[in-house]
Write an enzyme that holds these catalytic residues in place. Structure first.
Site, short mmCIF file in Angstrom:
data_model
loop_
_atom_site.label_atom_id
_atom_site.label_comp_id
_atom_site.label_asym_id
_atom_site.label_seq_id
_atom_site.Cartn_x
_atom_site.Cartn_y
_atom_site.Cartn_z
N SER A 15 0.83 -1.20 -0.16
CA SER A 15 -0.13 0.05 -0.08
C SER A 15 0.99 1.40 0.04
O SER A 15 1.44 1.87 0.34
CB SER A 15 -1.07 -0.51 1.45
OG SER A 15 -1.68 1.50 0.96
N LYS A 16 0.63 2.13 -0.64
CA LYS A 16 1.53 2.90 -1.04
C LYS A 16 0.04 4.51 0.07
O LYS A 16 0.46 5.86 0.33
CB LYS A 16 1.27 4.01 -2.49
CG LYS A 16 1.80 3.23 -3.09
CD LYS A 16 3.58 2.66 -3.29
CE LYS A 16 3.86 1.68 -4.38
NZ LYS A 16 5.22 2.03 -3.75
N SER A 17 -0.76 3.70 0.99
CA SER A 17 -1.37 4.99 1.34
C SER A 17 -0.74 5.48 2.41
O SER A 17 -0.99 6.95 2.68
CB SER A 17 -2.66 4.31 2.29
OG SER A 17 -4.08 3.54 0.83
N LYS A 66 -13.47 -3.71 1.60
CA LYS A 66 -15.16 -2.84 1.32
C LYS A 66 -16.11 -2.93 1.26
O LYS A 66 -16.57 -1.59 1.72
CB LYS A 66 -14.28 -1.69 -0.08
CG LYS A 66 -12.88 -1.15 -0.20
CD LYS A 66 -12.76 -1.15 -1.49
CE LYS A 66 -11.60 0.31 -2.10
NZ LYS A 66 -11.31 1.02 -3.47
N GLU A 78 -24.45 8.87 0.25
CA GLU A 78 -24.94 8.58 -0.89
C GLU A 78 -24.57 8.29 -2.44
O GLU A 78 -24.48 7.05 -2.16
CB GLU A 78 -26.07 9.88 -1.31
CG GLU A 78 -27.04 10.32 -1.03
CD GLU A 78 -28.62 9.73 -0.67
OE1 GLU A 78 -28.77 8.59 -1.42
OE2 GLU A 78 -28.94 9.14 1.08
N ASN A 87 -14.45 3.23 1.14
CA ASN A 87 -13.24 3.15 1.55
C ASN A 87 -12.83 4.21 2.63
O ASN A 87 -11.48 3.93 2.39
CB ASN A 87 -12.39 3.69 -0.04
CG ASN A 87 -12.43 4.80 -0.21
OD1 ASN A 87 -13.55 5.94 -0.20
ND2 ASN A 87 -11.79 5.32 -1.35
N GLY A 129 -17.24 -4.97 -12.24
CA GLY A 129 -17.15 -5.53 -10.33
C GLY A 129 -17.24 -4.20 -9.41
O GLY A 129 -17.62 -2.89 -10.13
N ASN A 151 -18.41 -5.97 -20.09
CA ASN A 151 -18.10 -7.03 -18.73
C ASN A 151 -17.94 -8.60 -19.73
O ASN A 151 -18.73 -8.63 -20.32
CB ASN A 151 -18.77 -7.38 -17.61
CG ASN A 151 -18.32 -7.79 -16.87
OD1 ASN A 151 -16.64 -7.89 -15.99
ND2 ASN A 151 -18.74 -8.94 -16.02
N GLY A 238 -3.80 4.32 -13.39
CA GLY A 238 -4.31 4.70 -12.30
C GLY A 238 -3.56 5.61 -10.44
O GLY A 238 -3.95 5.50 -9.56
#
Length: 277
Positions: A15-17, A66, A78, A87, A129, A151, A238
């Site tokens: 993870s880069k978070s 998630k 919403e 997330n 997905g 899909n 991304g």
């Protein structure tokens, strides 16, 4: 007192978070810590509850938690309700948990920074997905002319059409019925991470088409390699979406919007160094 935040996932070492949010905190002079927590697949709920009970202010959630995090929330935005997943989590009073989904906001902000306004564009979304579902409403809210979803399993795309068709010009189409170029093609599948690619007709991309892969890596992604072979106008991965959704989470928690550009540059440099190493 330093406020505690974390990201939960399994796996989570990649993870880069923590890096992203630590950089955001530095530039905005926010007193906080942010760690990556590896939650056992069958113990996410207890891990999250323990983190909040120990004073955690908020958390991010990544795969595979998630949807489970969504079901644990007492209050949902919403956007989160329609996405069916969260997330971003908030520690609310009286032991309650609030949830939001910032993935779609991160995506559309990056798309418009890279490719210009989405208004009036014909857009193809590949995959049906959780990643796709979280981004449909934000795309439609930016006044695209048409959003088509395809899909491998067409029924899953049709289910999303039923859920979102009241929000804009949104249709599910079988892959074999895609017969003309789009202004923008977005890959929401993770197949490329294992070297796979959904078989897409080359006619959907021409020299006027921009292509975006929600995944990212040190090298050009498999989807973007394919897009470049079809002479796409521009391609992007991304990483900007990752930083953008983190910035939105940060602003929801702290009430201040960080600058993403400097963090993006540092991440790109880090990925390039990893590729060399």
């Amino acid at each position: 007192m330093t406020d505690k935040y974390a990201v939960f996932g399994n796996p989570i070492a990649q993870s880069k978070s923590p890096f992203i949010h630590t950089e955001f905190a530095k530039q905005t002079q926010q007193d906080l810590s942010y760690e990556a927590i590896l939650a056992p697949v069958d113990q996410f709920d207890s891990s999250l509850v323990a983190f909040f009970a120990d004073g955690g202010k908020g958390a991010n959630v990544t795969a595979p938690f998630k949807e489970q995090a969504f079901s644990m929330c007492d209050e949902l935005s919403e956007m989160a309700k329609l996405a069916g997943s969260v997330n971003t989590l908030f520690n609310l009073p009286y032991g309650k948990i609030g949830g939001d989904n910032t993935d779609g906001v991160g995506l559309v902000n990056d798309l418009e920074m890279l490719f210009g306004s989405l208004k009036g564009k014909r857009v193809l979304l590949v995959g049906a997905g959780g990643a796709a579902r979280g981004c449909i409403l934000p795309i439609l809210q930016h006044n695209v002319a048409q959003l088509i979803i395809c899909n491998r399993t067409h029924e899953k795309a049709e289910q999303l059409q039923t859920l979102f068709n009241e929000y804009g010009n949104f249709f599910a189409k079988p892959i074999e019925e895609l017969i003309s170029p789009f202004d923008l093609v977005i890959n929401s599948t993770s197949a490329g991470l294992s070297g796979q690619l959904i078989a897409l007709p080359s006619v959907i991309v021409d020299e006027t088409t921009d292509c975006y892969d929600m995944t990212y890596s040190q090298q050009t992604t498999v989807f973007n390699q394919w897009a470049q072979a079809q002479n796409a106008r521009k391609t992007a991965d991304g990483l900007g979406m990752l930083v953008g959704q983190a910035a939105k989470s940060f602003s929801l928690w702290r009430g201040i919007t960080p600058d993403t550009g400097s963090v993006m540059r540092k991440l790109r440099e880090s990925l390039a160094q990893e590729a060399i190493d």
